[in-house]
Design a protein around this motif. Structure first.
Motif, short mmCIF file in Angstrom:
data_model
loop_
_atom_site.label_atom_id
_atom_site.label_comp_id
_atom_site.label_asym_id
_atom_site.label_seq_id
_atom_site.Cartn_x
_atom_site.Cartn_y
_atom_site.Cartn_z
N TRP A 86 56.36 36.74 34.74
CA TRP A 86 56.35 36.84 33.28
C TRP A 86 54.93 36.72 32.75
CZ3 TRP A 86 54.63 33.25 29.70
CH2 TRP A 86 54.89 33.56 28.35
N GLY A 87 54.15 35.81 33.35
CA GLY A 87 52.78 35.62 32.91
C GLY A 87 51.95 36.87 33.06
N ALA A 88 52.22 37.65 34.12
CA ALA A 88 51.47 38.89 34.33
C ALA A 88 51.72 39.89 33.21
CB ALA A 88 51.85 39.51 35.67
N LYS A 89 52.94 39.88 32.69
CA LYS A 89 53.31 40.84 31.65
C LYS A 89 52.49 40.63 30.39
CE LYS A 89 57.41 43.04 29.70
NZ LYS A 89 58.87 43.11 29.78
N THR A 90 52.18 39.37 30.08
CA THR A 90 51.39 39.06 28.89
C THR A 90 49.92 38.81 29.24
OG1 THR A 90 51.98 36.72 29.13
CG2 THR A 90 53.36 38.06 27.69
N GLY A 91 49.69 38.29 30.45
CA GLY A 91 48.34 37.88 30.81
C GLY A 91 47.38 39.04 31.05
N VAL A 92 47.86 40.10 31.71
CA VAL A 92 46.96 41.22 32.01
C VAL A 92 46.50 41.93 30.74
CG1 VAL A 92 46.75 43.45 33.17
CG2 VAL A 92 47.84 41.54 34.35
N PRO A 93 47.41 42.35 29.84
CA PRO A 93 46.94 42.96 28.59
C PRO A 93 46.10 41.99 27.76
CG PRO A 93 49.27 43.41 28.91
CD PRO A 93 48.88 42.38 29.92
N GLY A 94 46.49 40.70 27.81
CA GLY A 94 45.73 39.71 27.06
C GLY A 94 44.32 39.56 27.57
N PHE A 95 44.15 39.59 28.89
CA PHE A 95 42.82 39.50 29.48
C PHE A 95 41.96 40.70 29.09
CE2 PHE A 95 39.95 40.82 32.91
CZ PHE A 95 39.09 39.73 32.93
N LEU A 96 42.55 41.91 29.14
CA LEU A 96 41.80 43.10 28.79
C LEU A 96 41.39 43.09 27.32
CD1 LEU A 96 43.77 45.82 30.78
CD2 LEU A 96 41.49 44.94 31.28
N THR A 97 42.27 42.59 26.45
CA THR A 97 41.92 42.47 25.03
C THR A 97 40.78 41.49 24.84
OG1 THR A 97 44.20 42.98 24.36
CG2 THR A 97 42.81 41.86 22.75
N MET A 98 40.85 40.37 25.56
CA MET A 98 39.80 39.35 25.47
C MET A 98 38.48 39.89 26.01
SD MET A 98 40.21 35.38 26.66
CE MET A 98 40.62 35.79 28.35
N MET A 99 38.55 40.64 27.10
CA MET A 99 37.33 41.21 27.68
C MET A 99 36.73 42.27 26.76
SD MET A 99 36.75 42.91 31.43
CE MET A 99 35.18 43.68 31.82
N GLN A 100 37.58 43.06 26.12
CA GLN A 100 37.10 44.08 25.19
C GLN A 100 36.32 43.43 24.05
OE1 GLN A 100 40.22 46.50 23.55
NE2 GLN A 100 38.85 48.17 23.02
N ALA A 101 36.83 42.33 23.52
CA ALA A 101 36.12 41.60 22.47
C ALA A 101 34.80 41.05 23.00
CB ALA A 101 36.99 40.45 21.96
N ALA A 102 34.79 40.58 24.25
CA ALA A 102 33.56 40.07 24.85
C ALA A 102 32.53 41.18 25.02
CB ALA A 102 33.87 39.43 26.21
N CYS A 103 32.99 42.39 25.35
CA CYS A 103 32.08 43.53 25.49
C CYS A 103 31.41 43.86 24.16
CB CYS A 103 32.83 44.75 26.02
SG CYS A 103 33.35 44.62 27.74
#
Length: 220
Positions: A186-203
């Motif tokens: 379940w964590g992967a379902k929310t965690g992967v898109p969440g990480f990419l969103t967080m990384m995009q903001a960091a970029c």
């Protein structure tokens, strides 16, 4: 020179996946925030391996690659980082990564090899990052922290033809311990898109971070 931890074919395969997604035998999992995720069940662990395809609208691939590799910057934008640094053992470089898990779960840590290559693939420039866990005797396990020994990740980035990045990521890890497999999946379902969103903001904030860092160097 060929990296001891990775083969040339590993990098070439990531480039191919970015340009021609290979999803046969993989199950569609979810689509969120412009990201499509597929998964494949691992019978041994009861967990899934994931393939992620998507577009990061307004960040360039070279910036994404720099952010991905910049450990000091990661400490600023990733709240799950407890400890993160590069070290050397037996003439090779490794990353040590201590991850905060929410209470009451034990924290996890990783020791892994990592490599970035800029590839020319079918006339396109593609940035590929490979990472996988390795056992390093000089980095012993810590009390109360579970060592993740089965971790692998590949990431490929190229231009989307506009002002953004086309991205591919393949990911698997087994966090071990007493976490129910349903919770990990379940964590992967929310965690992967969440990480990419967080990384995009960091970029987006990376140029400002570099300017501030340079200013601090000049003042010191």
């Amino acid at each position: 020179m060929t990296d001891l931890a990775f083969k040339d074919s590993d990098f070439e395969l990531a480039c191919k996946e970015l340009e021609e997604p290979q999803t046969e035998g993989w199950e569609f999992f979810t689509e969120s925030h412009g990201v499509t995720i597929y998964r494949m069940y691992n019978e041994k662990s009861g967990l899934y391996e994931y393939k992620v395809y998507g577009i990061l609208d307004d960040v360039l691939p070279d910036v994404c690659a720099q952010v991905y590799m910049d450990l000091e910057y990661r400490k600023k934008w990733d709240s799950y980082v407890n400890e993160l640094y590069e070290t050397e053992a037996m003439g090779r470089k490794y990353i040590y990564w201590h991850v905060n898990y929410p209470w009451p779960m034990s924290h996890r840590d990783y020791v892994y090899a990592r490599s970035l290559r800029e590839m020319d693939y079918n006339g396109k420039k593609i940035w590929v990052v490979m990472a996988k866990s390795e056992k390093v005797a000089s980095i012993p396990e810590k009390d109360g922290v579970i060592r993740v020994e089965d971790y692998i990740q590949s990431c490929a980035l190229t231009t989307d033809g506009k002002c953004g990045s086309k991205a591919y990521m393949r990911y698997y890890d087994d966090p071990k311990g007493s976490i129910p497999t349903w919770l990990i999946n379940w964590g992967a379902k929310t965690g992967v898109p969440g990480f990419l969103t967080m990384m995009q903001a960091a970029c987006r904030k990376y140029p400002e971070y570099l300017r501030e860092k340079q200013a601090q160097v000049q003042l010191s």
